[in-house]
Enzyme design. Structure first.
Site: not given
Ligand code: GLU
Length: 317
Positions: A76, A201
């Site tokens: 994130s 993403y």
């Molecule tokens: N790519 C992760 C998700 O979408 C990000 C999670 C994070 O680090 O908060 O769950």
């Protein structure tokens, strides 16, 4: 522009190396208390008892301790980079699609979105980051190359890359993110194809960096939108202020209030155990320890930042 701490004689007098070495010792007992994220199975394989920290001043001088050169999945934290690109491109129009309030709900919650008709609370919960991703995918022909190039530029490390195992693992288990994206599409708050947005993403979340890279990559936010080492301007000062404000209020999941209380800095965490934080006009900090607390923030990482602002007596307050 010099910030309010930049010329502060106190910073140059601080024994920063000693302070962070001391912090590494003091967080020792906390390293085994966190739990690695395993909802993305590939992240579940990481050993929790690891710790690194890097502090970079605006002149590039860097202090490091522990495993500051070990790479981890930034997850994130990459939402900050995507937001920078989207905000620079769309300006205030971006806020028509995504809000600026803390959510008070878990980062991947679907509930609030229905109440608020598909407009996510802020760009750092997953729904908000997906809208930001859409705003980039709908504008640029090679969005993934672009954001990776951006990360190369701001970190000064052209070797940074996506981790294809994490990417695949996340995609395979990304049903909730897919649900969020489809849900927002049903409300007309997603222009591009859901799959394209998800690929972009998951791609930026899967990039690997280390604390040293991270501290360098956040320098432009510590310096009002302009990278102090390259003089390249990525955001207007007022936009950098806004991203920093969002990091303070929404950057650490549903525990941003507690983070502000304990650390007193804008920061963004990721479920890979990294946290980036900045002191405007002064420095940026990258810290990593994979064991997470119940909110999904690095347990020892927050402790380290809390110790850092307590020992140095510098924070934004
Ligand atoms: N790519 C992760 C998700 O979408 C990000 C999670 C994070 O680090 O908060 O769950």
């Amino acid at each position: 522009m010099s910030g309010f701490f930049h010329n502060d004689i106190r910073v140059s007098k601080l024994p920063l190396q000693e302070i962070i070495d001391e912090i590494r010792e003091e967080v020792g007992p906390f390293l085994s208390q966190g739990k690695v994220a395993d909802y993305i199975p590939e992240l579940g394989r990481v050993k929790p008892e690891q710790f690194g920290m890097a502090v970079t001043l605006l002149n590039g001088q860097t202090f490091e301790t522990g495993q500051s050169r070990d790479n981890f999945s930034i997850q994130s934290i990459s939402k900050v980079f995507a937001l920078t690109i989207a905000f620079a491109e769309w300006g205030d129009q971006l806020w028509l699609k995504v809000g600026r309030e803390p959510s008070g709900n878990p980062f991947n919650s679907l509930v609030q979105l229905e109440h608020e008709a598909g407009k996510p609370r802020n760009p750092f919960i997953n729904a908000g980051a997906l809208v930001v991703a859409d705003s980039i995918v709908s504008r640029f022909s090679e969005p993934t190359d672009m954001i990776i190039d951006f990360m190369h530029e701001i970190s000064g490390n052209s070797g940074l890359e996506m981790d294809s195992n994490v990417f695949d693992s996340e995609k395979e288990h990304g049903h909730r993110n897919a649900a969020l994206a489809h849900f927002m599409k049903s409300y007309g708050n997603m222009e591009s194809e859901v799959n394209e947005v998800l690929n972009f993403y998951f791609g930026h979340c899967s990039v690997r960096m280390n604390c040293f890279d991270l501290a360098h990559a956040f320098l432009y936010l510590a310096n009002h939108g302009k990278h102090p080492l390259t003089a390249k301007v990525y955001l207007a000062a007022s936009q950098a202020k806004r991203i920093n404000s969002l990091m303070l209020t929404c950057g650490t999941y549903d525990a941003a209030g507690d983070f502000a209380f304990r650390v007193g800095l804008p920061g963004k965490s990721g479920v890979g155990g990294g946290i980036a934080a900045i002191i405007p006009g002064c420095m940026s900090i990258g810290v990593w320890s994979p064991g997470l607390d119940k909110h999904g923030n690095s347990l020892a990482g927050i402790k380290a930042l809390e110790l850092f602002t307590t020992k140095t007596e510098i924070s934004i307050f």
